[in-house]
Design an enzyme around this catalytic site. Sequence first.
Site, PDB file in Angstrom:
ATOM      1  N   GLU A  12      46.353 -13.307  32.797  1.00  0.00           N
ATOM      2  CA  GLU A  12      48.383 -13.426  32.557  1.00  0.00           C
ATOM      3  C   GLU A  12      47.877 -13.287  31.622  1.00  0.00           C
ATOM      4  O   GLU A  12      49.335 -12.480  30.926  1.00  0.00           O
ATOM      5  CB  GLU A  12      48.382 -14.167  33.723  1.00  0.00           C
ATOM      6  N   CYS A  29      48.967 -20.156  34.161  1.00  0.00           N
ATOM      7  CA  CYS A  29      49.619 -19.382  33.634  1.00  0.00           C
ATOM      8  C   CYS A  29      51.162 -19.058  34.857  1.00  0.00           C
ATOM      9  O   CYS A  29      51.429 -18.244  34.347  1.00  0.00           O
ATOM     10  CB  CYS A  29      48.968 -18.389  34.217  1.00  0.00           C
ATOM     11  N   SER A  42       1.121  -4.441  37.402  1.00  0.00           N
ATOM     12  CA  SER A  42       2.266  -4.057  37.774  1.00  0.00           C
ATOM     13  C   SER A  42       3.211  -3.385  36.768  1.00  0.00           C
ATOM     14  O   SER A  42       4.487  -2.913  37.501  1.00  0.00           O
ATOM     15  CB  SER A  42       3.314  -5.281  38.542  1.00  0.00           C
ATOM     16  N   THR A  89       4.872 -16.857  39.451  1.00  0.00           N
ATOM     17  CA  THR A  89       5.084 -15.862  38.680  1.00  0.00           C
ATOM     18  C   THR A  89       4.634 -16.134  37.149  1.00  0.00           C
ATOM     19  O   THR A  89       3.935 -15.482  36.635  1.00  0.00           O
ATOM     20  CB  THR A  89       6.485 -15.511  38.520  1.00  0.00           C
ATOM     21  N   LEU A 124      11.360 -14.049  30.867  1.00  0.00           N
ATOM     22  CA  LEU A 124      13.207 -14.684  31.783  1.00  0.00           C
ATOM     23  C   LEU A 124      14.093 -14.374  30.372  1.00  0.00           C
ATOM     24  O   LEU A 124      15.103 -14.657  31.346  1.00  0.00           O
ATOM     25  CB  LEU A 124      12.762 -15.587  32.355  1.00  0.00           C
ATOM     26  N   THR A 169       6.767 -15.765  47.313  1.00  0.00           N
ATOM     27  CA  THR A 169       6.753 -16.866  47.826  1.00  0.00           C
ATOM     28  C   THR A 169       8.268 -17.024  47.512  1.00  0.00           C
ATOM     29  O   THR A 169       9.391 -18.378  48.138  1.00  0.00           O
ATOM     30  CB  THR A 169       5.908 -17.597  47.319  1.00  0.00           C
ATOM     31  N   LEU A 170       8.714 -17.305  46.100  1.00  0.00           N
ATOM     32  CA  LEU A 170       9.971 -17.932  46.049  1.00  0.00           C
ATOM     33  C   LEU A 170      11.116 -17.166  46.662  1.00  0.00           C
ATOM     34  O   LEU A 170      11.914 -17.905  47.299  1.00  0.00           O
ATOM     35  CB  LEU A 170      10.448 -17.793  44.612  1.00  0.00           C
TER      36      LEU A 170
END
Length: 404
Positions: free
Chosen positions: A55, A87, A170, A198, A206, A310-311
Amino acid sequence: MTSRDILHMRRAIALAARGLGGTSPNPVVGCVVLDPSGEVAGEGFHAYAGGPHAEVAALREAGGRARGGTAYVTLEPCAHTGRTGPCATALLEAGVARVVVAVPDPNPVAAGGAEVLRRHGVRVDEGVLTAEAEEGNAAWLTFVRARRPYVTWKFAATMDGRSAASDGTSQWITSPEARADVHRLRAESDAVVAGIGTVLADDPRLTVRPPVRPAARPPAEPGAAADGPPRAAPVLRVVADPGARTPAGARVLDGEAPTLVAVAEDAAVPAHLSQVVRIPRVQGGIDLHALLAELHGRQIVSVLVEGGPTLAGAFLREGLVDRVVGYLAPALLGAGAAALGPAGVLTITEIHRLEFASVTPVGPDLRVVLRPKAPAHQSSLPASSLVTDPLVADPQVVQSPKES
């Protein structure tokens, strides 16, 4: 609700989306201000926590043309003083005659702006494009209403649902374009969560690359910047590691971004794991509800679950997945690791039903976004938020696509 109301609120929703990845722990908000003749006088969005609210940004652009005009806001104007002023007061001081609101503020600390405006003679209309505005602010609304972060499960797979070949390889199932899109998805999240399986199998980083900006979005108008605002802080990396087995040389400990290792309460923690949080153990794993509660307390609004099957199965089994983002490559393997592990489904009547939100080509691949059709099924199995501690004998079971 008029066609003009819909038009301008939709524009405000589009503006709000430009703040994704920059406002946490605040909501994304957009605002459009019209002058008394109905012409657009100012636009704004909340770009970063501690910065001007939508705003205020729109009113600054509108200047004196806001007096007697209308403001369209995706979230009820706040009525409290935090790092910035209320605001509702800014709208009153600007002399706005009408305020149109999409979503009432569920935060009791900030709510009440609509009533303040009404008490001072401003006409307030609520409920315009509420569903669309809530969709754009789903993460923050979940954070406030459910008192936990909003959870997105991301996976990459072949058309037959495989995330790795039989030998465990992969790289790469999906295209460079899809992998770049994953980094934009990470940049719009506050935390990325991976399981210890993993980390041991793939050694992912990551991190967000490039590291500072969230999703590049199409320009809202000719000449507008395409990049989102810079993040206030790096994305937190979280490892679900019940047995505290994250190696000292793991790339998630490389210092490029903060890392939190979630271990079981009774785990023996080695000296190289300095940033650790202890989470109650449940049937050999850690309690994901407790993990999300911990992250909520750290002002983590949105979480991206990336690995592995799995997670992902554990989050889905516990009803903790709010959105699924899948990257599907036009390829087939026929064997190998599945993208999703056991998710508490014993019979077809317990299937996790989803609804398509979007299907978008990304390079040669497809990005599919889905949401639970109904509250996720709670398994009839004993309650558990299991993240398995021992590495399964077949390492393919715990591997994820190396979208690191």
